[in-house]
Scaffold this motif. Structure first.
Motif, PDB file in Angstrom:
ATOM      1  N   LEU A   1      17.767  41.278  49.605  1.00 26.85           N
ATOM      2  CA  LEU A   1      16.873  42.408  49.369  1.00 26.85           C
ATOM      3  C   LEU A   1      16.842  42.817  47.895  1.00 26.85           C
ATOM      4  CD1 LEU A   1      17.735  44.743  52.406  1.00 26.85           C
ATOM      5  CD2 LEU A   1      15.665  43.367  52.105  1.00 26.85           C
ATOM      6  N   LEU A   2      17.977  42.663  47.233  1.00 21.46           N
ATOM      7  CA  LEU A   2      18.067  43.048  45.824  1.00 21.46           C
ATOM      8  C   LEU A   2      17.791  41.880  44.875  1.00 21.46           C
ATOM      9  CD1 LEU A   2      21.215  45.377  45.928  1.00 21.46           C
ATOM     10  CD2 LEU A   2      18.787  45.995  46.125  1.00 21.46           C
ATOM     11  N   GLY A   3      17.478  40.721  45.449  1.00 22.91           N
ATOM     12  CA  GLY A   3      17.154  39.561  44.622  1.00 22.91           C
ATOM     13  C   GLY A   3      18.338  38.948  43.908  1.00 22.91           C
ATOM     14  N   LYS A   4      19.545  39.182  44.414  1.00 25.06           N
ATOM     15  CA  LYS A   4      20.740  38.661  43.751  1.00 25.06           C
ATOM     16  C   LYS A   4      21.124  37.267  44.240  1.00 25.06           C
ATOM     17  CE  LYS A   4      22.768  43.188  42.735  1.00 25.06           C
ATOM     18  NZ  LYS A   4      23.951  44.071  42.913  1.00 25.06           N
ATOM     19  N   LYS A   5      20.695  36.900  45.435  1.00 30.29           N
ATOM     20  CA  LYS A   5      20.981  35.581  45.982  1.00 30.29           C
ATOM     21  C   LYS A   5      19.762  35.062  46.720  1.00 30.29           C
ATOM     22  CE  LYS A   5      26.020  35.842  46.648  1.00 30.29           C
ATOM     23  NZ  LYS A   5      27.101  35.778  47.658  1.00 30.29           N
ATOM     24  N   SER A   6      19.674  33.742  46.791  1.00 24.48           N
ATOM     25  CA  SER A   6      18.620  33.134  47.596  1.00 24.48           C
ATOM     26  C   SER A   6      19.012  33.229  49.060  1.00 24.48           C
ATOM     27  CB  SER A   6      18.452  31.659  47.219  1.00 24.48           C
ATOM     28  OG  SER A   6      19.592  30.909  47.646  1.00 24.48           O
ATOM     29  N   PRO A   7      18.050  33.156  49.964  1.00 29.92           N
ATOM     30  CA  PRO A   7      18.389  33.180  51.387  1.00 29.92           C
ATOM     31  C   PRO A   7      19.399  32.100  51.776  1.00 29.92           C
ATOM     32  CG  PRO A   7      16.043  33.562  51.114  1.00 29.92           C
ATOM     33  CD  PRO A   7      16.577  33.214  49.752  1.00 29.92           C
ATOM     34  N   ASP A   8      19.254  30.903  51.231  1.00 31.12           N
ATOM     35  CA  ASP A   8      20.183  29.816  51.560  1.00 31.12           C
ATOM     36  C   ASP A   8      21.599  30.134  51.117  1.00 31.12           C
ATOM     37  OD1 ASP A   8      18.448  27.993  52.851  1.00 31.12           O
ATOM     38  OD2 ASP A   8      17.646  27.328  50.916  1.00 31.12           O
ATOM     39  N   ASP A   9      21.758  30.594  49.877  1.00 28.40           N
ATOM     40  CA  ASP A   9      23.092  30.896  49.371  1.00 28.40           C
ATOM     41  C   ASP A   9      23.709  32.083  50.112  1.00 28.40           C
ATOM     42  OD1 ASP A   9      22.935  28.846  47.559  1.00 28.40           O
ATOM     43  OD2 ASP A   9      22.346  30.124  45.862  1.00 28.40           O
ATOM     44  N   ALA A  10      22.904  33.071  50.391  1.00 25.53           N
ATOM     45  CA  ALA A  10      23.413  34.270  51.054  1.00 25.53           C
ATOM     46  C   ALA A  10      23.900  33.954  52.462  1.00 25.53           C
ATOM     47  CB  ALA A  10      22.324  35.339  51.105  1.00 25.53           C
ATOM     48  N   ILE A  11      23.111  33.178  53.204  1.00 25.89           N
ATOM     49  CA  ILE A  11      23.501  32.891  54.578  1.00 25.89           C
ATOM     50  C   ILE A  11      24.678  31.940  54.611  1.00 25.89           C
ATOM     51  CG2 ILE A  11      22.152  30.841  55.229  1.00 25.89           C
ATOM     52  CD1 ILE A  11      22.381  34.121  57.221  1.00 25.89           C
ATOM     53  N   ARG A  12      24.760  31.041  53.642  1.00 23.79           N
ATOM     54  CA  ARG A  12      25.887  30.100  53.595  1.00 23.79           C
ATOM     55  C   ARG A  12      27.208  30.847  53.459  1.00 23.79           C
ATOM     56  NH1 ARG A  12      24.470  27.564  49.374  1.00 23.79           N
ATOM     57  NH2 ARG A  12      23.113  26.092  50.474  1.00 23.79           N
ATOM     58  N   GLN A  13      27.233  31.833  52.578  1.00 25.11           N
ATOM     59  CA  GLN A  13      28.459  32.594  52.394  1.00 25.11           C
ATOM     60  C   GLN A  13      28.807  33.402  53.639  1.00 25.11           C
ATOM     61  OE1 GLN A  13      28.766  34.799  48.724  1.00 25.11           O
ATOM     62  NE2 GLN A  13      30.291  36.217  49.554  1.00 25.11           N
ATOM     63  N   ALA A  14      27.808  34.027  54.259  1.00 26.08           N
ATOM     64  CA  ALA A  14      28.061  34.814  55.467  1.00 26.08           C
ATOM     65  C   ALA A  14      28.600  33.936  56.587  1.00 26.08           C
ATOM     66  CB  ALA A  14      26.783  35.511  55.905  1.00 26.08           C
ATOM     67  N   VAL A  15      28.072  32.733  56.712  1.00 25.41           N
ATOM     68  CA  VAL A  15      28.530  31.802  57.747  1.00 25.41           C
ATOM     69  C   VAL A  15      29.981  31.409  57.499  1.00 25.41           C
ATOM     70  CG1 VAL A  15      28.263  29.456  58.635  1.00 25.41           C
ATOM     71  CG2 VAL A  15      26.250  30.911  58.347  1.00 25.41           C
ATOM     72  N   GLU A  16      30.308  31.073  56.269  1.00 26.70           N
ATOM     73  CA  GLU A  16      31.681  30.668  55.942  1.00 26.70           C
ATOM     74  C   GLU A  16      32.669  31.802  56.204  1.00 26.70           C
ATOM     75  OE1 GLU A  16      31.492  29.412  51.900  1.00 26.70           O
ATOM     76  OE2 GLU A  16      30.514  27.488  52.355  1.00 26.70           O
ATOM     77  N   GLN A  17      32.306  32.995  55.782  1.00 28.38           N
ATOM     78  CA  GLN A  17      33.196  34.137  55.992  1.00 28.38           C
ATOM     79  C   GLN A  17      33.355  34.452  57.473  1.00 28.38           C
ATOM     80  OE1 GLN A  17      30.808  36.809  53.564  1.00 28.38           O
ATOM     81  NE2 GLN A  17      32.447  36.962  52.036  1.00 28.38           N
ATOM     82  N   SER A  18      32.274  34.426  58.203  1.00 29.74           N
ATOM     83  CA  SER A  18      32.324  34.750  59.641  1.00 29.74           C
ATOM     84  C   SER A  18      33.098  33.703  60.423  1.00 29.74           C
ATOM     85  CB  SER A  18      30.904  34.883  60.198  1.00 29.74           C
ATOM     86  OG  SER A  18      30.193  35.919  59.548  1.00 29.74           O
ATOM     87  N   ASN A  19      32.878  32.447  60.110  1.00 31.98           N
ATOM     88  CA  ASN A  19      33.622  31.387  60.804  1.00 31.98           C
ATOM     89  C   ASN A  19      35.107  31.489  60.521  1.00 31.98           C
ATOM     90  OD1 ASN A  19      31.412  30.270  62.078  1.00 31.98           O
ATOM     91  ND2 ASN A  19      31.050  28.701  60.511  1.00 31.98           N
ATOM     92  N   GLY A  20      35.475  31.976  59.328  1.00 29.20           N
ATOM     93  CA  GLY A  20      36.878  32.177  59.011  1.00 29.20           C
ATOM     94  C   GLY A  20      37.507  33.225  59.916  1.00 29.20           C
TER      95      GLY A  20
END
Length: 430
Positions: free
Chosen positions: A405-424
């Protein structure tokens, strides 16, 4: 768990759930089981309601006490609003002083059931006629751990005047997310301070729960069937891409404060064309004189899907007599003749199809523009999974949404990090 303009960050509320495990260990010294005083069992209720909700529950409590002479419910409220109830109850469990019944958001229930003082109500409630979303929200690991308290659904409310001014046709059921984004762009008028739509931008649960229908619509889910990993890794970027397009088009108002309060004020002030919200917002919209309409959420697949965030009446174990009395009370609240009063006066949708079929609800729905759309949406409404890991998954996805929303990350990068953190988090046994 409804999202009723919370007074504080839902993330702050959810973080308190981490203390529940410790609370369970300390709760063994809970309140003495007062079987009865002069033949009457006292039930302490922390409801957290304010304004019309408080008036509605107070009236129901009085009616219950009048018709059930062996039980006396005390509805002091708990001294906090519903948004702070998890913290209040968690502290009470740790101190060994907790209510017999408390109003708990559905997304908090699984974490709270780590405490052995949360009563198991399996087989004790009459839920057969309740909407699936209501039943699912109170079921944890196959057991009924609370009674449904409030039911909602997420739909799209739009300002008819702004649509007419922009020369746009009113949205219709079955419209697509591409339709939505292009419409939002056409509605936006920077010179007049008008936005096409809005989204909460602080990363709290109010930010997150609006994304789940998009993920479900794309074939994803919160977690996999075995619960070992998230199931939005393949589709999350597409859903976030829709938000990124709205941001790029400058048609999106991003609310910087918890609870979405500013977002709704912009809509109520006639400066936002469309907003995703629940039925609780309709009274304010009517009061402000906004000429509005309600339609289902847009879709990617062509199949309608939405989310419901039910709240719960959670019963705590202060002894057999109190659990029995508290269960009788919450069962009574869910019956159509009581449910309809709570629905009309407290802002809920009918908990059951039987309530929805009553003449009183039919009349109420006919008098309130768009209310039927919210009820019809319950046919395709899903709920967030009742798992202890959900609050952390929500936090990580919330951060991903805000970064887009703030334009700090692309959708791909943002979701990749959320997936990694959540799977952890999911990799660690709960």
């Amino acid at each position: 768990m409804s999202q009723h303009a919370p007074a504080l960050s839902r993330r702050d509320v959810l973080r308190a759930a981490a203390a529940v495990t410790a609370a369970g260990a300390l709760a063994a010294c809970g309140k003495k089981d007062d079987q009865a005083t002069n033949g009457v069992v006292d039930v302490e209720l922390w409801h957290g309601q304010v304004d019309t909700g408080k008036a509605a529950i107070d009236a129901l409590i009085n009616e219950f006490n009048r018709t059930h002479p062996g039980i006396r419910v005390s509805g002091g409220g708990g001294g906090v609003t519903a948004d702070s109830m998890l913290q209040k109850v968690t502290a009470g469990l740790a101190a060994g002083s907790y209510p017999d019944v408390a109003y708990i958001f559905g997304s908090d229930l699984a974490s709270l059931t780590r405490s052995p003082k949360v009563a198991d109500l399996t087989g004790a409630l009459r839920l057969d006629d309740h909407w699936p979303a209501a039943r699912d929200a109170v079921t944890v690991k196959g057991k009924v751990r609370a009674a449904p308290a409030l039911l909602d659904s997420l739909c799209l409310v739009y300002n008819k005047k702004l649509f007419q001014a922009a020369g746009l046709p009113a949205p219709k059921p079955g419209w697509t997310w591409d339709d939505f984004t292009s419409t939002a762009k056409q509605l936006t008028d920077p010179a007049k301070g008008v936005f096409g739509t809005g989204w909460p931008g602080v990363g709290d649960e109010d930010t997150v729960w609006r994304l789940w229908p998009m993920i479900w619509d794309l074939g994803g889910d919160v977690v996999s069937a075995d619960g070992k990993k998230v199931a939005f890794d393949q589709v999350g970027a597409q859903a976030l891409g829709t938000l990124d397009r709205l941001r790029t088009d400058k048609s999106l108002y991003v609310d910087p404060k918890p609870g979405g309060e500013q977002l709704y004020q912009v809509f109520l002030g006639g400066r936002m064309g469309m907003v995703a919200t629940g039925p609780w917002q309709l009274p304010d919209i009517v009061t402000r004189g906004v000429d509005y309409g309600v339609v289902p959420l847009p879709t990617y697949s062509g199949k309608p899907v939405t989310i419901s965030g039910p709240d719960t009446w959670t019963v705590f174990d202060n002894g057999k007599a109190k659990v029995k009395a508290a269960t009788e009370f919450v069962n009574w609240l869910g019956q159509p003749q009581q449910d309809i009063k709570w629905d009309v006066e407290g802002g809920s949708l009918p908990l059951s199809k039987a309530t929805a079929a009553t003449p009183a609800w039919t009349k109420h729905a006919a008098e309130t523009e768009g209310l039927k759309v919210f009820v019809d949406a319950l046919e395709t409404a899903k709920v967030r999974p009742t798992i202890p890991a959900y609050p952390k998954i929500s936090q990580f996805l919330g951060e991903a949404i805000v970064s887009v929303l703030l334009g700090k990350k692309s959708p791909d990068d943002a979701i990749r990090q959320a997936v990694e953190q959540s799977n952890g988090v999911l990799a660690v046994p709960s």
